[in-house]
Scaffold this motif. Structure first.
Motif, mmCIF file in Angstrom:
data_model
loop_
_atom_site.group_PDB
_atom_site.id
_atom_site.type_symbol
_atom_site.label_atom_id
_atom_site.label_comp_id
_atom_site.label_asym_id
_atom_site.label_seq_id
_atom_site.Cartn_x
_atom_site.Cartn_y
_atom_site.Cartn_z
ATOM 1 N N LEU A 702 -30.258 18.382 118.315
ATOM 2 C CA LEU A 702 -31.421 17.230 118.511
ATOM 3 C C LEU A 702 -31.808 17.497 116.457
ATOM 4 C CD1 LEU A 702 -34.363 18.423 120.615
ATOM 5 C CD2 LEU A 702 -33.369 16.646 120.894
ATOM 6 N N GLN A 703 -31.194 18.402 115.908
ATOM 7 C CA GLN A 703 -31.090 18.380 114.426
ATOM 8 C C GLN A 703 -30.046 17.425 113.782
ATOM 9 O OE1 GLN A 703 -32.755 19.520 112.068
ATOM 10 N NE2 GLN A 703 -34.139 21.373 112.593
ATOM 11 N N ALA A 704 -28.814 17.235 115.448
ATOM 12 C CA ALA A 704 -27.993 16.286 114.675
ATOM 13 C C ALA A 704 -28.315 14.679 114.830
ATOM 14 C CB ALA A 704 -26.195 16.710 115.345
ATOM 15 N N LEU A 705 -29.399 14.763 116.066
ATOM 16 C CA LEU A 705 -29.260 13.394 116.903
ATOM 17 C C LEU A 705 -30.621 12.811 115.184
ATOM 18 C CD1 LEU A 705 -30.143 13.899 119.768
ATOM 19 C CD2 LEU A 705 -27.772 12.510 119.009
ATOM 20 N N CYS A 706 -31.188 14.087 114.929
ATOM 21 C CA CYS A 706 -31.849 13.228 113.502
ATOM 22 C C CYS A 706 -31.380 13.240 112.628
ATOM 23 C CB CYS A 706 -32.614 14.289 113.422
ATOM 24 S SG CYS A 706 -34.540 14.769 114.554
ATOM 25 N N ARG A 707 -29.948 13.719 112.109
ATOM 26 C CA ARG A 707 -29.791 13.522 110.806
ATOM 27 C C ARG A 707 -29.270 11.900 111.163
ATOM 28 N NH1 ARG A 707 -28.852 19.241 111.111
ATOM 29 N NH2 ARG A 707 -26.272 18.612 112.183
ATOM 30 N N VAL A 708 -28.112 12.244 111.662
ATOM 31 C CA VAL A 708 -27.353 10.860 112.638
ATOM 32 C C VAL A 708 -28.640 9.558 112.218
ATOM 33 C CG1 VAL A 708 -25.481 11.692 113.047
ATOM 34 C CG2 VAL A 708 -27.134 10.858 114.331
ATOM 35 N N GLN A 709 -30.003 9.657 112.564
ATOM 36 C CA GLN A 709 -30.886 8.584 112.533
ATOM 37 C C GLN A 709 -30.632 7.827 113.773
ATOM 38 O OE1 GLN A 709 -30.797 6.309 109.239
ATOM 39 N NE2 GLN A 709 -32.427 7.843 108.376
ATOM 40 N N LEU A 710 -30.329 8.669 114.774
ATOM 41 C CA LEU A 710 -30.264 8.243 116.033
ATOM 42 C C LEU A 710 -31.212 7.832 116.654
ATOM 43 C CD1 LEU A 710 -27.637 9.049 118.224
ATOM 44 C CD2 LEU A 710 -29.784 9.043 119.179
ATOM 45 N N PHE A 711 -32.257 8.955 116.569
ATOM 46 C CA PHE A 711 -33.752 8.438 117.266
ATOM 47 C C PHE A 711 -33.935 6.995 117.022
ATOM 48 C CE2 PHE A 711 -33.943 12.689 118.349
ATOM 49 C CZ PHE A 711 -33.563 13.457 119.557
ATOM 50 N N GLU A 712 -34.143 7.360 115.578
ATOM 51 C CA GLU A 712 -34.819 5.347 114.687
ATOM 52 C C GLU A 712 -33.870 4.707 115.471
ATOM 53 O OE1 GLU A 712 -35.201 5.382 110.750
ATOM 54 O OE2 GLU A 712 -35.741 3.142 110.847
ATOM 55 N N PHE A 713 -32.542 4.709 115.851
ATOM 56 C CA PHE A 713 -31.797 3.167 116.446
ATOM 57 C C PHE A 713 -32.229 3.199 117.762
ATOM 58 C CE2 PHE A 713 -27.947 2.110 118.438
ATOM 59 C CZ PHE A 713 -27.880 0.810 117.840
ATOM 60 N N ALA A 714 -31.649 4.392 119.095
ATOM 61 C CA ALA A 714 -32.715 4.031 119.509
ATOM 62 C C ALA A 714 -34.399 3.514 120.097
ATOM 63 C CB ALA A 714 -32.403 5.963 120.185
ATOM 64 N N LEU A 715 -35.243 3.990 119.122
ATOM 65 C CA LEU A 715 -36.175 4.030 119.397
ATOM 66 C C LEU A 715 -36.459 2.367 119.341
ATOM 67 C CD1 LEU A 715 -37.968 6.934 118.191
ATOM 68 C CD2 LEU A 715 -38.603 6.659 120.749
ATOM 69 N N ARG A 716 -36.031 2.027 117.902
ATOM 70 C CA ARG A 716 -36.249 0.377 117.564
ATOM 71 C C ARG A 716 -35.642 -0.526 118.830
ATOM 72 N NH1 ARG A 716 -36.717 -1.299 112.561
ATOM 73 N NH2 ARG A 716 -36.435 0.571 110.959
ATOM 74 N N ALA A 717 -34.537 0.146 119.502
ATOM 75 C CA ALA A 717 -33.911 -1.229 120.192
ATOM 76 C C ALA A 717 -34.919 -0.958 121.611
ATOM 77 C CB ALA A 717 -32.313 -0.227 120.681
ATOM 78 N N LEU A 718 -35.823 -0.203 121.467
ATOM 79 C CA LEU A 718 -36.659 0.367 122.354
ATOM 80 C C LEU A 718 -37.651 -0.973 122.538
ATOM 81 C CD1 LEU A 718 -36.878 2.651 125.307
ATOM 82 C CD2 LEU A 718 -38.914 3.028 123.818
ATOM 83 N N PHE A 719 -37.661 -1.651 121.875
ATOM 84 C CA PHE A 719 -38.617 -2.949 121.275
ATOM 85 C C PHE A 719 -37.665 -4.236 121.093
ATOM 86 C CE2 PHE A 719 -41.601 1.199 120.744
ATOM 87 C CZ PHE A 719 -41.918 1.041 121.646
ATOM 88 N N ASP A 720 -36.405 -3.393 121.586
ATOM 89 C CA ASP A 720 -35.999 -4.999 121.375
ATOM 90 C C ASP A 720 -35.909 -6.175 122.352
ATOM 91 O OD1 ASP A 720 -32.299 -5.125 119.999
ATOM 92 O OD2 ASP A 720 -33.635 -6.449 121.112
ATOM 93 N N CYS A 721 -35.785 -7.592 121.089
ATOM 94 C CA CYS A 721 -36.486 -8.825 122.501
ATOM 95 C C CYS A 721 -35.181 -8.913 123.673
ATOM 96 C CB CYS A 721 -36.687 -9.667 121.213
ATOM 97 S SG CYS A 721 -35.008 -9.649 119.616
ATOM 98 N N ASP A 722 -34.716 -8.924 123.088
ATOM 99 C CA ASP A 722 -33.106 -8.577 124.424
ATOM 100 C C ASP A 722 -33.007 -7.711 125.212
ATOM 101 O OD1 ASP A 722 -31.565 -11.027 123.179
ATOM 102 O OD2 ASP A 722 -31.685 -9.899 121.473
ATOM 103 N N ARG A 723 -33.866 -8.146 126.636
ATOM 104 C CA ARG A 723 -33.778 -6.856 127.350
ATOM 105 C C ARG A 723 -32.297 -6.208 128.364
ATOM 106 N NH1 ARG A 723 -34.497 -7.113 132.864
ATOM 107 N NH2 ARG A 723 -33.842 -9.553 132.587
ATOM 108 N N PRO A 724 -31.399 -6.450 127.636
ATOM 109 C CA PRO A 724 -30.101 -5.276 127.831
ATOM 110 C C PRO A 724 -29.946 -3.965 127.457
ATOM 111 C CG PRO A 724 -29.595 -8.028 128.205
ATOM 112 C CD PRO A 724 -30.788 -7.817 127.802
ATOM 113 N N VAL A 725 -30.311 -4.805 126.097
ATOM 114 C CA VAL A 725 -30.653 -3.491 124.864
ATOM 115 C C VAL A 725 -31.594 -2.100 124.941
ATOM 116 C CG1 VAL A 725 -31.069 -3.036 122.387
ATOM 117 C CG2 VAL A 725 -29.925 -5.125 123.184
#
Lengths: 831, 552
Positions: A702-725
């Motif tokens: 989890l630390q590593a995921l935070c360091r590469v900002q994977l969470f921010e990327f994934a959470l942002r994609a969660l509300f992506d206007c394109d459904r497949p994303v």
């Protein structure tokens, strides 16, 4: 039916019969019919009609209208058919009194009988005729319907509609006849009726007699109609009575072969194949003789599809198969004969000797010659891939023929005969034949051939790859065929390296590839790069290939094409350099003309493309390459894994192309799986490799995921206007959540300020304000947020299509009424 | 065009030469370059004894195989060029030029080069099309005018591509790829070429290609005494260019992109290798220069300079010369040689399409086009295939074109036309007799009113032959119509003839007046009255016959 729909239905029926109201468009009426179909299939139609008397009234009113609108009339006919499919409802509609309409009567005869729309002005509209046929098609489900059809004389009308000017109507009429025939033969008549027809039901007898009359007709159109009806019958009905039908009709079908020219030959071929594929084919009733006779009577072009069909059959006499194969081979035998320097047998099995009819076809016109050759090549290509292909397969003569055709097309053949001269003139530069022959040659790479022939194959392929006259499409096909032959070539027995012939060929091929990569035609550059990618993927580890490639300057040129003006080429260059780099075959260009990129690694260059390229294709290609590199543990990636993932995700998150963002999530998932120590977790049968290092603890992950900002990327994609994303992101987070929960993970962070701020940011993102970053995140906060989110619910929401709300019948009815309402308001506004 | 001074200056030629303006201007440039190249290296003496057949026979090949060496001429001078060009009259496309009233000649765009033309030669009733080097490809000149070639009695087909197997697009691709590969490896590229024509298209191709191939930093040099003029001229012949390029002129932008190459210093041009070029010369580079035969011009220096390195490449694009023969004196040669002949003229497939479109009654062409090339005798697609088969000719053969002149157009003077009274003999067909004098001058024929009968002039002066006036006899009227036999017999009976018998013959009827021993033979185009020396009876019968016929 749901009560709300029942409530809306009377209003809708009133709209439909009101001539002043605009008719809803066809799509709405079709949706309405679909809905009624599901409703009638789910429950008793009679109850439905009794509970909703407006439906019967609708039918009556439409019938009684002076000038019914064709769309509504057609809709009503189809609707009535749907209801009458159930026998009790059929009876009810036969003698239904209308509640409010002054006139009463038998509804079904009025709709489908001679007093109905059949004689009216509306009949001229094809949609009404089509509705009439489809209504009857739905209705004809029970013996009562058969009697009804006989009483109202519908069958004669269907006969006449077979020749309708509208193709849809004509086709529906044919299918309805088949359906009625099958219905009539069901029940007591099922079994083995006599071919004479004395024990056939009257309705079936009538239809079969009509088909017989049509087969005897001199008009090709009628013969075609009869053949089409029979083709459908044998294609759909597999009951024993079809055998009797064939015994009865086959003499008439055989008579068609005696005519010159044979009428409706295409339909005849379809029928014979349909019969052969049906259970009739498995019992010998003269079918094989008829097929053999047909093969010999049809012209070479017409016989091709029949021959292929015969060869695809599972059970079929060997003699017939041999004859059919002979028909397919004849054009190629002709070519071989024409190309032969010295006379001699071409090597094909007996029956494929290039008969005079085929030669005549070749000589008759350019289009006939080209058509016949392309057809033969396509058929043989299909056949080669089938398990039931003829055996022994004449690999060597087929190879010779393919090479000869390609030489004729290239103008390098030196024919000695007149036919050869003609072929030379016709085929020179013919792109269509070149493409077909190259495809065929590529397929032949699955088999082997004598070395001398294989050398010829490579020689002709090299000719095409080298020739400046090869059109871009031909060049692409030549590259594809070359690839197949290269990959199919044998390995040297002593070591695992390429055999000497292949090495020799590579030596000639690479300079050609190098030149093609410099071509001013972008398609040529693109095909060259695709070829390079494929060949490297398979041979990147072969020493001989590596040696030849590194000496050829091709890798440098590939690197240069990363800056090609054409986006497709850039994309292919990205994939190619990615592949080369994976095998350690790529060196960054250091030529004098590119001093600016001298120090850059390929990763930096590809990242630059990902961040700046104006076209989507190269950026998508970069993401695919990066994902592959991550999977393969590429050296550039392994150097600083986290840095690599962080930079790629950062670039991908800002991309406008949803496929790039989705691929970013794919890369994130690979990274996650690697961190969790589950390589290949998605393939349960994969052999587990010994792990170099033990998997990291969840906290570290989890630390590593935070360091590469994977969470921010994934959470942002969660509300992506394109459904497949959004879906992909949801899956990723669910995967992570599932991994984290059983391990106990970091403890609840409660409502810490971190969690509050993350949730606030997420709400803003959901509302569409994606500008604000999340900033530094703590793993605990992230996990708390994940736990608090209803990801499963979100996944369910995302799985539904975007119009799931609007698809309900209630919404459909409301829409249709609203359209009318809105128009009404507009009318009022005018005053 | 290049041989024009030999015709106009050395043969006593006194006629007019017709040509379009770009042909003249570009032709002048080509000749100027040639003269310049030749005069740069004057020869102190010239040898001609070897041309003696007996001596020539003893010389080594290829000299001993050279044909008609006695007709070889020295190159002309600039004065001769100017004199030849002064005899040219400029014409424009579709302009009609009268030649002695006999025929009208019209140039049409042939689509091959700036100002290149096909010609229509027509009289009032015959049309002959002369198709010279033409192209259907989309290059810089105006597209080929095919429509005007329709309805020709004869189409003379010449100037087809010299390399029918080389597709120009493929060759341009080869050119670019080889150029890029050489330069990337640090080598130089030499392109022996003419200073006008394909070079414009090549520069345009390179303009689009160099960025994609990463060649933007490579200098392109165009060296010719007329390089500047050629590049400038090409930009000002807007009306002779293809539509795309014409529209650029109105923007206004230079029609050819080589202007931009020059502006950005990617293309530099020099009159020769001496002077500025020596200062600017930077390698690796691409040089376009002449002469494509490699026998004279600046190209010779580059062959000497670069021939020894295998890094360099010479790319032949002009189809006029055998590249192997051109290279022969430079052997052994280390530099790479690439042959990419770019000939945009019609190939046989295009000819076949053209003939289908234009549909001439007859095609006339050189003998070579009616059979496959000798080196590829199996390529029957490389010959003209048309129906009826093309009529072929050999060098210097005089050919009678396969049509006959049947009609001439004759004008009638208004006053004469006024005096005519046409009679309708069939619906839509009227006839009138004309008595007039046919006046013929410059192949134009005019009917003039006949002179009044000459007044007696006293007979002192003898008339000159030219004053002879044709005799104007009073002409008998012409008769037309047919004689209905039954009515004729009735008329005879009315006039007192009896005992009339009618016999049918193969050609008509015989009316027999037995009593008068007279025979009237009525046929479709003649009537004979045969009676025994009874002139009165004959005249009477004749008048009766005439009653049934129309006179005019």
């Amino acid at each position: 039916m749901d009560p709300e729909c029942s409530r809306l239905l009377p209003a809708l029926c009133a709209v439909l019969v009101d001539p002043r109201q605009p008719v809803a468009d066809d799509t709405c009426l079709e949706k309405l019919l679909d809905w009624f179909k599901t409703v009638t299939e789910a429950g008793p139609s009679l109850l439905l009609l009794q509970e909703n008397p407006c439906l019967v009234e609708l039918l009556f009113r439409v019938l009684k209208a002076h000038d019914p609108r064709p769309r509504v009339l057609s809709f009503s006919l189809r609707l009535a058919g749907l209801f009458a499919a159930q026998e009790d409802c059929f009876q009810y509609l036969q003698v239904t009194p209308s509640s409010s309409v002054s006139q009463q009567g038998e509804l079904l005869p009025m709709l489908f009988g001679e007093s109905g729309p059949l004689g009216g002005a509306a009949w001229t509209a094809p949609t009404v005729r089509s509705g009439w046929l489809q209504g009857l098609r739905s209705l004809a489900q029970h013996p009562g319907a058969l009697r009804f059809l006989a009483d109202c004389g519908a069958v004669d009308t269907i006969f006449s509609l077979q020749g309708d000017s509208s193709l849809f109507v004509a086709s529906a009429a044919g299918q309805l006849l088949v359906h009625i025939l099958a219905l009539a033969m069901r029940g007591p008549a099922e079994g083995h009726p006599s071919p004479q027809g004395c024990d056939w039901p009257a309705c079936a007898q009538k239809i079969v007699c009509h088909v017989e009359d049509s087969l005897r007709s001199t008009a090709t159109l009628q013969v075609t109609q009869a053949l089409n009806v029979l083709t459908t019958t044998f294609g759909h009905c597999h009951s024993p009575w079809t055998q009797g039908l064939w015994v009865r009709l086959s003499p008439l079908v055989a008579c068609l072969l005696e005519k010159d020219p044979i009428p409706a030959s295409h339909s005849l071929v379809d029928l014979l194949l349909s019969v052969a594929r049906s259970p009739v084919g498995s019992s010998d009733c003269g079918l094989w003789e008829t097929l053999a006779q047909t093969l010999s009577h049809l012209s070479p072009t017409q016989a091709g599809p029949l021959a292929l069909g015969i060869l695809k059959l599972q059970d079929c006499p060997q003699a017939l198969k041999t004859q059919a194969f002979g028909v397919l081979l004849q054009p190629l035998a002709c070519v071989l004969k024409a190309a032969a320097q010295a006379p001699g047998p071409p090597g094909f099995p007996e029956g494929a000797t290039g008969d005079s009819i085929t030669v005549d076809t070749f000589l008759s016109s350019k289009s006939a010659c080209v058509g016949l050759l392309c057809q033969a090549l396509a058929h043989l290509e299909l056949l080669q891939l089938l398990p039931q292909r003829p055996s022994p397969w004449p690999q060597a003569p087929l190879l010779r023929a393919a090479v000869a055709i390609l030489r004729f097309c290239h103008g390098s053949a030196a024919p000695t005969s007149d036919v050869g001269g003609h072929l030379c003139a016709v085929l020179a530069g013919c792109v269509r034949v070149q493409r077909a022959a190259l495809d065929f040659l590529g397929t032949l790479s699955q088999g082997t051939g004598p070395q001398e022939l294989v050398t010829q194959v490579f020689a002709v392929l090299l000719e095409y790859l080298t020739s400046p006259d090869s059109s871009p499409m031909v060049l692409k096909k030549a590259f594809q065929a070359t690839l197949r032959w290269l990959l199919g070539s044998p390995k040297a027995p002593s070591c695992c390296d390429l055999d000497p012939h292949t090495q020799l060929f590579l030596g000639e091929l690479l300079p050609v590839l190098r030149k093609r990569l410099c071509s001013p035609c972008w398609e040529a550059r693109d095909s060259g790069l695709e070829f390079l990618t494929q060949v490297t993927r398979h041979w990147g580890g072969q020493a001989a290939f590596r040696h030849a490639l590194l000496a050829s300057e091709v890798p440098e040129l590939t690197g240069q094409l990363l800056r090609d003006p054409e986006s497709y080429v850039r994309a292919s260059a990205v994939t190619a350099t990615g592949q080369l780099s994976s095998w350690g075959l790529y060196a960054t260009p250091t030529g004098p003309e590119h001093p600016e990129v001298q120090q850059e690694s390929l990763f930096t260059e590809l990242l630059h493309i990902l961040s700046t390229d104006s076209e989507g294709f190269p950026r998508r290609a970069v993401m695919h390459v990066f994902t592959q590199w991550l999977k393969d543990g590429h050296a550039d990636v392994a150097e600083d894994l986290e840095q690599f993932v962080a930079r790629v995700l950062q670039a991908a998150s800002q991309d406008l192309d949803w496929e790039v963002r989705a691929q970013g999530l794919e890369l994130a998932l690979v990274f996650l799986e690697q961190l969790l120590g589950q390589p290949g977790s998605r393939c349960p049968y994969a052999v587990a490799l010994p792990e170099a290092a033990p998997p990291a603890t969840l906290a570290q992950v989890l630390q590593a995921l935070c360091r590469v900002q994977l969470f921010e990327f994934a959470l942002r994609a969660l509300f992506d206007c394109d459904r497949p994303v959004a879906q992909k992101s949801c899956d990723l987070l669910l995967f992570l959540k599932a991994k984290a929960t059983p391990c106990g993970g970091p403890q609840e962070a409660g409502a810490s300020p971190d969690v509050v701020s993350v949730e606030a940011a997420l709400q803003r993102w959901q509302a569409g304000e994606q500008g604000q970053p999340l900033g530094e995140l703590e793993p605990e906060a992230v996990m708390a947020v994940l736990r608090s989110m209803d990801l499963e619910g979100l996944r369910g929401m995302l799985a539904k299509s975007s119009d799931h709300m609007e698809k309900s019948p209630q919404s459909l009815l409301q829409d249709m009424l609203a359209t009318v309402g809105v128009l009404g308001e507009n009318e009022a506004d005018c005053y | 065009m290049m041989a024009l001074p030999y015709i106009t200056e050395h043969t006593g030629f006194t006629g007019t030469v017709y040509a379009t303006e770009p042909t003249v201007q570009i032709g002048r440039l080509l000749m100027e370059e040639l003269v310049n190249f030749i005069e740069r290296v004057p020869k102190a003496q010239s040898a001609s004894l070897w041309k003696n057949k007996d001596t020539q026979r003893l010389l080594p090949s290829p000299l001993k195989d050279a044909v008609e060496v006695s007709t070889w001429r020295r190159c002309y001078t600039m004065q001769e060029v100017n004199s030849a060009l002064s005899k040219i009259q400029l014409v424009g496309y579709s302009q009609k030029i009268e030649l002695f009233g006999a025929v009208q000649v019209t140039p049409l765009s042939s689509g091959y080069a700036l100002g290149s033309s096909n010609w229509i030669i027509q009289s009032h009733y015959e049309k002959v099309s002369y198709v010279s080097g033409s192209s259907l490809l989309t290059t810089h000149p105006q597209p080929m005018d095919q429509a005007s070639l329709k309805n020709s009695d004869v189409l003379i087909l010449t100037g087809l591509t010299q390399i029918p197997t080389a597709n120009p697009d493929g060759m341009v691709g080869e050119f670019c790829s080889n150029l890029a590969l050489t330069v990337r490896n640090g080598g130089n590229v030499l392109v022996p070429c003419y200073p006008s024509g394909v070079i414009y298209d090549l520069l345009e191709c390179l303009y689009q290609y160099i960025d994609s191939a990463g060649l933007s930093s490579i200098p392109f040099y165009f060296i010719s005494p007329v390089a500047n003029s050629s590049l400038e001229f090409s930009q000002i012949f807007a009306e002779w260019l293809c539509h795309n390029k014409q529209t650029k002129v109105y923007l206004p932008e230079p029609p050819f992109p080589h202007a931009e190459l020059i502006q950005t210093n990617k293309l530099k041009h020099y009159p020769s290798i001496h002077g500025d070029f020596s200062n600017d010369f930077r390698q690796p580079c691409v040089v376009f220069t002449g002469h494509p035969s490699l026998r004279f011009g600046d190209v010779v220096h580059f062959m000497e300079l670069w021939g020894k390195s295998s890094l360099n490449t010479v790319i032949f694009t002009e189809p006029d010369f055998s590249y192997l023969e051109a290279l022969a004196p430079y052997q052994p040669l280390a530099m790479k040689c690439i042959y990419c002949p770019i000939d945009t003229r019609l190939n046989f497939i295009q000819v076949s399409k053209l003939l289908k479109e234009v549909q001439p009654l007859h095609v006339v062409c050189p003998e070579q086009y009616t059979q496959p090339p000798p080196a590829q005798s199996h390529r029957v697609d490389l010959m003209i295939d048309c129906q009826p088969p093309a009529m072929s000719y050999r060098r210097a053969e005089v050919l009678a074109l396969p049509f006959r002149r049947r009609y001439e157009k004759i004008e009638i003077m208004p006053e004469l036309a006024d005096s005519l009274v046409p009679m309708e003999i069939k619906p839509g067909i009227s006839l009138a007799t004309v008595s007039a004098v046919l006046h013929t001058k410059d192949n134009k024929h005019v009917l003039q009113p006949p002179p009044r009968p000459a007044q007696p002039t006293g007979g002192k002066k003898r008339k000159r032959p030219s004053d002879d006036i044709p005799d104007c006899k009073v002409l008998k009227p012409l008769l037309s119509g047919s004689i209905p036999v039954e009515q004729f017999v009735q008329t005879l009976e009315k006039h007192g003839f009896s005992d009339i018998k009618v016999e049918d013959t193969a050609k008509g009827h015989i009316v027999l007046l037995q009593e008068a021993e007279t025979l009237i033979q009525i046929e479709e185009d003649s009537t004979h009255i045969i009676c025994d020396n009874d002139e009165v009876l004959r005249v009477r019968l004749r008048d009766l016959v005439l009653k049934f016929l129309q006179k005019f």
